[in-house]
Design a protein around this motif. Sequence first.
Motif, PDB file in Angstrom:
ATOM      1  N   HIS A  82      -7.227   3.733  -1.717  1.00 51.29           N
ATOM      2  CA  HIS A  82      -7.697   2.390  -1.398  1.00 51.29           C
ATOM      3  C   HIS A  82      -6.944   1.811  -0.195  1.00 51.29           C
ATOM      4  CE1 HIS A  82     -10.652   1.594  -4.500  1.00 51.29           C
ATOM      5  NE2 HIS A  82      -9.858   2.136  -5.405  1.00 51.29           N
ATOM      6  N   ILE A  83      -5.655   2.102  -0.092  1.00 48.25           N
ATOM      7  CA  ILE A  83      -4.870   1.618   1.056  1.00 48.25           C
ATOM      8  C   ILE A  83      -5.385   2.231   2.349  1.00 48.25           C
ATOM      9  CG2 ILE A  83      -2.591   1.727   2.163  1.00 48.25           C
ATOM     10  CD1 ILE A  83      -2.754  -0.409   0.079  1.00 48.25           C
ATOM     11  N   MET A  84      -5.657   3.536   2.324  1.00 47.70           N
ATOM     12  CA  MET A  84      -6.174   4.208   3.525  1.00 47.70           C
ATOM     13  C   MET A  84      -7.538   3.644   3.921  1.00 47.70           C
ATOM     14  SD  MET A  84      -3.756   6.090   4.411  1.00 47.70           S
ATOM     15  CE  MET A  84      -4.584   6.830   5.798  1.00 47.70           C
ATOM     16  N   GLN A  85      -8.389   3.359   2.924  1.00 43.32           N
ATOM     17  CA  GLN A  85      -9.686   2.760   3.212  1.00 43.32           C
ATOM     18  C   GLN A  85      -9.531   1.355   3.798  1.00 43.32           C
ATOM     19  OE1 GLN A  85     -12.817   4.091   3.075  1.00 43.32           O
ATOM     20  NE2 GLN A  85     -11.754   6.014   2.715  1.00 43.32           N
ATOM     21  N   ALA A  86      -8.547   0.606   3.276  1.00 40.49           N
ATOM     22  CA  ALA A  86      -8.284  -0.747   3.796  1.00 40.49           C
ATOM     23  C   ALA A  86      -7.855  -0.695   5.251  1.00 40.49           C
ATOM     24  CB  ALA A  86      -7.200  -1.418   2.951  1.00 40.49           C
ATOM     25  N   ILE A  87      -7.014   0.274   5.618  1.00 33.79           N
ATOM     26  CA  ILE A  87      -6.559   0.413   7.006  1.00 33.79           C
ATOM     27  C   ILE A  87      -7.730   0.792   7.919  1.00 33.79           C
ATOM     28  CG2 ILE A  87      -5.103   1.805   8.540  1.00 33.79           C
ATOM     29  CD1 ILE A  87      -3.088   1.980   6.179  1.00 33.79           C
TER      30      ILE A  87
END
Length: 250
Positions: A82-87
Amino acid sequence: TTLWPVTMADPKRGKAEKAPSAEELKLQGNDAFKNENYDLAIECFSKAIKLDPTNHVFFSNRSATHTAKAMTKVRRKVARHHIMQAIVDAKKCVSLDRKFPKGYMRWATALMAQAEYVAAVKVAKKGLKAVPEHPKLLKTLATTKEKLAKFEEANGLKRKKPSGFKLRDDDTEEEKRHKEMLKELRCQFLEDHEKKEKSDRKRLLTEEGIVLPRANIMATEKLSGFQPFGDYFNKQVRRKRKRKRIRAHD
């Protein structure tokens, strides 16, 4: 003549429902985000992006939702996803509108959630270059710097000083004066010919982490500072010439 069967409209079904627009999906996603139903919010924002992939606000909202989902009680692998998608969404938002401050804020927040505080500070500064003196971006920059300081203190890390006398934006006046003094020392070292004075200056400069040449074979200060001249340089040249001679004989 063939008789076709007459079809009657079903009164229970009524009229076909109209598909929601991108703005309606955005509103549904915002409501789901407020109710902490992050999966539904991500779904709504994704549908809105399919309908209008040029709207930077949809990417910004989905980035914030991914970050919020990562902060909940989920497995580490899921949180990282989810963090990678947010970035990715925050970068896309910034690419669509470079003057949109929330895009940089979402990007910095996602990086902070991954404990990449140095990168978050850089993103906040990048946002302030695009949108100068924006209050929320200034607040984000202050928060990232504060978290970076706490992280370094907790892990026993210190700010690495740059080798030489390169000035930085966050240098104090005392550090700037000290670096100017080192610059003068280096110039004197390159011009000196008395062994005693040269050795004293060399000791002072090497203690400060400044790389000095082994031999000052260049007359100009520009070419004699941080390059591998001297014995090492001559050795490399001799090796190259030797290889050339061997190839010529072959």
